[in-house]
Design an enzyme around this catalytic site. Structure first.
Site, PDB file in Angstrom:
ATOM      1  N   PHE A 149       0.809  -1.222   0.000  1.00 14.62           N
ATOM      2  CA  PHE A 149       0.000   0.000   0.000  1.00 14.62           C
ATOM      3  C   PHE A 149       0.836   1.262   0.000  1.00 14.62           C
ATOM      4  CE2 PHE A 149       0.772  -0.338   4.593  1.00 14.62           C
ATOM      5  CZ  PHE A 149       0.953   0.995   4.958  1.00 14.62           C
ATOM      6  N   LYS A 173      -1.129  -7.224  -9.014  1.00 10.04           N
ATOM      7  CA  LYS A 173      -2.095  -7.176  -7.926  1.00 10.04           C
ATOM      8  C   LYS A 173      -1.612  -6.132  -6.918  1.00 10.04           C
ATOM      9  CE  LYS A 173      -2.587  -9.145  -4.010  1.00 10.04           C
ATOM     10  NZ  LYS A 173      -3.189  -7.972  -3.268  1.00 10.04           N
ATOM     11  N   ARG A 177      -5.660  -1.540  -0.215  1.00  6.60           N
ATOM     12  CA  ARG A 177      -5.831  -0.253   0.471  1.00  6.60           C
ATOM     13  C   ARG A 177      -5.627   0.931  -0.468  1.00  6.60           C
ATOM     14  NH1 ARG A 177      -2.115  -1.362   5.876  1.00  6.60           N
ATOM     15  NH2 ARG A 177      -3.287  -3.111   6.718  1.00  6.60           N
ATOM     16  N   SER A 226       5.384  -7.353   3.864  1.00 10.82           N
ATOM     17  CA  SER A 226       5.981  -7.686   5.156  1.00 10.82           C
ATOM     18  C   SER A 226       6.847  -8.935   5.038  1.00 10.82           C
ATOM     19  CB  SER A 226       4.887  -7.919   6.191  1.00 10.82           C
ATOM     20  OG  SER A 226       4.185  -9.117   5.916  1.00 10.82           O
ATOM     21  N   CYS A 281       9.574   1.130   3.653  1.00 12.71           N
ATOM     22  CA  CYS A 281      10.608   0.173   4.044  1.00 12.71           C
ATOM     23  C   CYS A 281      11.974   0.829   4.132  1.00 12.71           C
ATOM     24  CB  CYS A 281      10.648  -1.011   3.079  1.00 12.71           C
ATOM     25  SG  CYS A 281      11.201  -0.589   1.423  1.00 12.71           S
ATOM     26  N   GLU A 383       9.028  -4.546  12.977  1.00 16.57           N
ATOM     27  CA  GLU A 383       8.808  -3.346  12.162  1.00 16.57           C
ATOM     28  C   GLU A 383       7.497  -2.688  12.585  1.00 16.57           C
ATOM     29  OE1 GLU A 383       9.121  -2.227   7.442  1.00 16.57           O
ATOM     30  OE2 GLU A 383       8.056  -4.054   7.973  1.00 16.57           O
TER      31      GLU A 383
END
Length: 490
Positions: A149, A173, A177, A226, A281, A383
């Site tokens: 997102f 894909k 969100r 993630s 990230c 994280e």
């Protein structure tokens, strides 16, 4: 209420579906659209369309595909304000952040405009008596991307631009969100001359993701998300025989030595920890400070700077930080702040419990500063992905070096110092994939490549740069020998 559908074979398509989820406007907290989720059948239709369109596209010359990429780049530049508004309305990041994101995506499109050179093979004449050897880089066929997102345009561009430029068809894909930017990218690619069926967008969650990683006609999958999900996606796709490139989470450290320019460190820390509300990230959510005097001085400076940080909605051009993406994510970040307190850390500035006047229902969190964090705490190990900056204190350079090196995530790290010797030692010894020197977010330029180590990346090839060309092509090697005319029997 607006409905977000699929983009297949060059057009928006709606499929009968009872699986709908809301898409929020983070600045107001209101539902702005409903997203139609693709099931395995819908994904299969997109793949079938892509498979049918790909051979003709790959037979085009590299020069032709480069010309299409040039037109695509020009359209992205023309529509950058529109795209930034779309991104900010679903993610909540400030308009300037969205424009910056788009520019980083454009850098990769710019790179692959040179695909005639990038896709060249190699040639050796006279490898043996009368023997020549050469290599060809061929497209894989149908490939896919699954994106997060937090960068709804940049990361799709990192994936689709090299994949399509070398002759593949691409199924994307995006995150459920932030789905709308990808739809607009697909329309602009079509306008630029990418044939219908070459760039398709399917929406959804784990159901659509598993349909992609399990489909036999998809030859490679690039993923960003993630660590837990990256590891699972990598295992599933690799087990199905696919080429996989899966980027996971991060806990990037900034190591501050006593000789650092602390005024610059403060500015870099604000940008690294709180830019885009910490939802990236490449954020810098941990400062490892060497020496008690340096730590106390830096803490005092940070408290003052955070007090002056302006939080506002995406349209506020004077704001320095916007909301997080959803109410659910806001609660998750707040939970980590409470966890740090429970673990014994010192919450110096608490960003919870405030609201923006006029946008009381928006998903706003103010910057949080936590000191006396230790490396055994869950709030350090995991994280957080929000506007939270933690300080870890170290006594020596060697101790500070050990923290990012031993952390299970090895995405990026930075060192702040005036000493070239210490910086060089750090660069050589730290066990992290991307390193900054007096630079808070060391995102490599497009003609290098992007990727971390350890639990931050699964797969052998990084994103963009020449690695992306290698990832989205396969090499065919030819060894040839032709008989001379005087040996031919007549």
């Amino acid at each position: 209420m607006r409905m977000i559908t699929q983009f297949i074979d060059g057009e928006r398509r709606s499929f009968p579906s009872v699986r709908l989820t809301p898409v929020f406007e983070p600045n107001t907290g209101q539902v702005q659209a409903h997203l139609e989720h693709a099931d395995a059948t819908t994904v299969a239709q997109a793949v079938a369309v892509a498979k049918a369109a790909q051979p003709a596209w790959s037979r085009n010359s590299p020069q032709h595909r480069a010309q299409v990429m040039f037109r695509f780049k020009a359209l992205l530049e023309t529509h950058q304000q529109e795209l930034a508004a779309i991104m900010s309305s679903e993610h909540g990041k400030l308009i300037d952040d969205s424009l910056g994101e788009l520019r980083r995506g454009l850098d990769v499109v710019d790179l692959v405009c040179g695909v005639p050179h990038l896709q060249k093979g190699e040639y050796t004449k006279g490898a043996g008596p009368g023997v020549d050897v050469y290599s060809i880089r061929e497209a894989l066929g149908v490939v896919a991307g699954i994106t997060p997102f937090n960068f709804p345009a940049m990361i799709p561009l990192w994936m689709m631009a090299p994949a399509i430029a070398v002759g593949n068809a691409f199924v994307l894909k995006p995150s459920s969100r932030t789905p709308s930017a990808s739809m607009r990218l697909a329309e602009l690619a079509l306008e630029a001359g990418v044939p219908a069926g070459i760039f398709n967008v399917v929406h959804g969650d784990q159901v659509a993701g598993e349909a992609i990683t399990g489909h036999p006609d998809i030859k490679a999958v690039s993923f960003v998300g993630s660590t837990v999900v990256a590891k699972a996606v990598y295992a599933r796709g690799a087990g199905a025989g696919k080429r996989m490139q899966c980027m996971g989470g991060a806990k990037n450290h900034g190591v501050v030595l006593p000789d650092a320019d602390l005024d610059q460190v403060v500015q870099d820390a604000l940008a690294g920890a709180f830019g885009s509300a910490g939802q990236r990230c490449m954020a810098m959510p941990v400062l490892v400070v060497v020496g008690e005097k340096t730590a106390e001085d830096l803490r005092k400076r940070l408290v003052g700077a955070i007090a002056n940080l302006r939080v506002g909605g995406a349209p506020d051009r004077a704001a320095q930080m916007g909301p997080v993406v959803t109410g659910e994510h806001k609660r998750k970040v707040e939970g980590y702040i409470q966890l740090a307190i429970d673990e014994g850390a010192d919450v110096v500035v608490d960003g919870r419990g405030r609201s923006l006047p006029g946008s009381e229902e928006g998903f706003f969190l103010w910057p949080t500063l936590i000191d006396n964090t230790t490396t055994t705490m869950r709030s350090y190990q995991e994280e957080i992905f929000g506007p939270v900056l933690q300080i870890v204190r170290a006594e020596t350079f060697e101790e500070a070096l050990s923290y990012p090196s031993s952390h299970h995530q090895g995405n990026a790290v930075s060192i702040f110092t005036r000493s070239g010797d210490m910086a060089q030692r750090f660069v050589e010894q730290v066990a992290v994939g991307m390193v900054g020197v007096n630079f808070p977010m060391p995102v490599p330029v497009s003609y290098h490549s992007f990727g971390g180590w350890k639990d931050s990346a699964f797969g052998d090839l990084n994103q963009y740069g020449e690695d992306s060309i290698r990832f989205f092509t396969r090499t065919k090697l030819v060894t040839q020998r032709w008989p001379s005319e005087n040996t031919i029997v007549r």
